[in-house]
Design a protein around this motif. Sequence first.
Motif, PDB file in Angstrom:
ATOM      1  N   LYS A  94      -7.025 -75.140  37.776  1.00 50.04           N
ATOM      2  CA  LYS A  94      -7.465 -76.520  37.539  1.00 50.04           C
ATOM      3  C   LYS A  94      -8.863 -76.731  38.134  1.00 50.04           C
ATOM      4  CE  LYS A  94      -2.941 -78.684  37.272  1.00 50.04           C
ATOM      5  NZ  LYS A  94      -1.956 -79.540  37.952  1.00 50.04           N
ATOM      6  N   LEU A  95      -9.113 -76.135  39.297  1.00 49.81           N
ATOM      7  CA  LEU A  95     -10.427 -76.277  39.928  1.00 49.81           C
ATOM      8  C   LEU A  95     -11.533 -75.630  39.110  1.00 49.81           C
ATOM      9  CD1 LEU A  95      -9.617 -75.559  43.701  1.00 49.81           C
ATOM     10  CD2 LEU A  95     -10.269 -77.751  42.676  1.00 49.81           C
ATOM     11  N   SER A  96     -11.214 -74.521  38.449  1.00 54.99           N
ATOM     12  CA  SER A  96     -12.243 -73.788  37.720  1.00 54.99           C
ATOM     13  C   SER A  96     -12.446 -74.266  36.289  1.00 54.99           C
ATOM     14  CB  SER A  96     -11.931 -72.296  37.726  1.00 54.99           C
ATOM     15  OG  SER A  96     -10.770 -72.022  36.980  1.00 54.99           O
ATOM     16  N   SER A  97     -11.629 -75.210  35.847  1.00 55.83           N
ATOM     17  CA  SER A  97     -11.799 -75.685  34.458  1.00 55.83           C
ATOM     18  C   SER A  97     -12.604 -76.953  34.375  1.00 55.83           C
ATOM     19  CB  SER A  97     -10.439 -75.898  33.804  1.00 55.83           C
ATOM     20  OG  SER A  97      -9.646 -76.805  34.511  1.00 55.83           O
ATOM     21  N   SER A 155      -3.300 -74.448  40.787  1.00 59.03           N
ATOM     22  CA  SER A 155      -4.324 -75.271  41.439  1.00 59.03           C
ATOM     23  C   SER A 155      -5.709 -74.661  41.278  1.00 59.03           C
ATOM     24  CB  SER A 155      -4.023 -75.444  42.923  1.00 59.03           C
ATOM     25  OG  SER A 155      -2.827 -76.131  43.115  1.00 59.03           O
ATOM     26  N   LEU A 156      -5.806 -73.355  41.458  1.00 65.65           N
ATOM     27  CA  LEU A 156      -7.100 -72.667  41.321  1.00 65.65           C
ATOM     28  C   LEU A 156      -7.623 -72.760  39.890  1.00 65.65           C
ATOM     29  CD1 LEU A 156      -6.468 -69.491  43.479  1.00 65.65           C
ATOM     30  CD2 LEU A 156      -7.975 -71.409  44.029  1.00 65.65           C
ATOM     31  N   GLU A 189       7.052 -68.599  43.379  1.00 69.56           N
ATOM     32  CA  GLU A 189       6.868 -70.015  43.052  1.00 69.56           C
ATOM     33  C   GLU A 189       5.630 -70.568  43.754  1.00 69.56           C
ATOM     34  OE1 GLU A 189       9.841 -68.950  44.453  1.00 69.56           O
ATOM     35  OE2 GLU A 189      11.010 -68.773  42.616  1.00 69.56           O
ATOM     36  N   GLN A 190       5.479 -70.231  45.020  1.00 67.97           N
ATOM     37  CA  GLN A 190       4.322 -70.696  45.776  1.00 67.97           C
ATOM     38  C   GLN A 190       3.037 -70.089  45.205  1.00 67.97           C
ATOM     39  OE1 GLN A 190       4.406 -69.801  49.966  1.00 67.97           O
ATOM     40  NE2 GLN A 190       2.690 -71.141  50.421  1.00 67.97           N
ATOM     41  N   ALA A 191       3.069 -68.818  44.859  1.00 68.91           N
ATOM     42  CA  ALA A 191       1.903 -68.164  44.268  1.00 68.91           C
ATOM     43  C   ALA A 191       1.535 -68.830  42.949  1.00 68.91           C
ATOM     44  CB  ALA A 191       2.187 -66.681  44.064  1.00 68.91           C
ATOM     45  N   ASP A 192       2.514 -69.191  42.160  1.00 61.89           N
ATOM     46  CA  ASP A 192       2.261 -69.860  40.886  1.00 61.89           C
ATOM     47  C   ASP A 192       1.612 -71.217  41.109  1.00 61.89           C
ATOM     48  OD1 ASP A 192       2.455 -69.932  37.993  1.00 61.89           O
ATOM     49  OD2 ASP A 192       3.991 -71.476  38.280  1.00 61.89           O
TER      50      ASP A 192
END
Length: 68
Positions: free
Chosen positions: A65-68, A62-63, A54-57
């Motif tokens: 979202k940052l790259s889009s 988040s990552l 869950e934490q990895a997801d």
Amino acid sequence: MVSEKRLSKLQVLITETELATIDDWRFANRADSRSSAVRELIALGLKLAESSPEQADQVLTSLRKLSS
């Protein structure tokens, strides 16, 4: 780390920002080389995905979202 012999190469295209982030992590964590740093970061991510999916997801979301 792993005592298995390294036989495969993996080429990855990354941005200058990603490379700088890897280098910063490498020096902060005293990794021997960029390759070693990348292997350690991969192992870290895989371990997190295994132990705390869950934490990895959440991190992956988040990552992305940052790259889009």
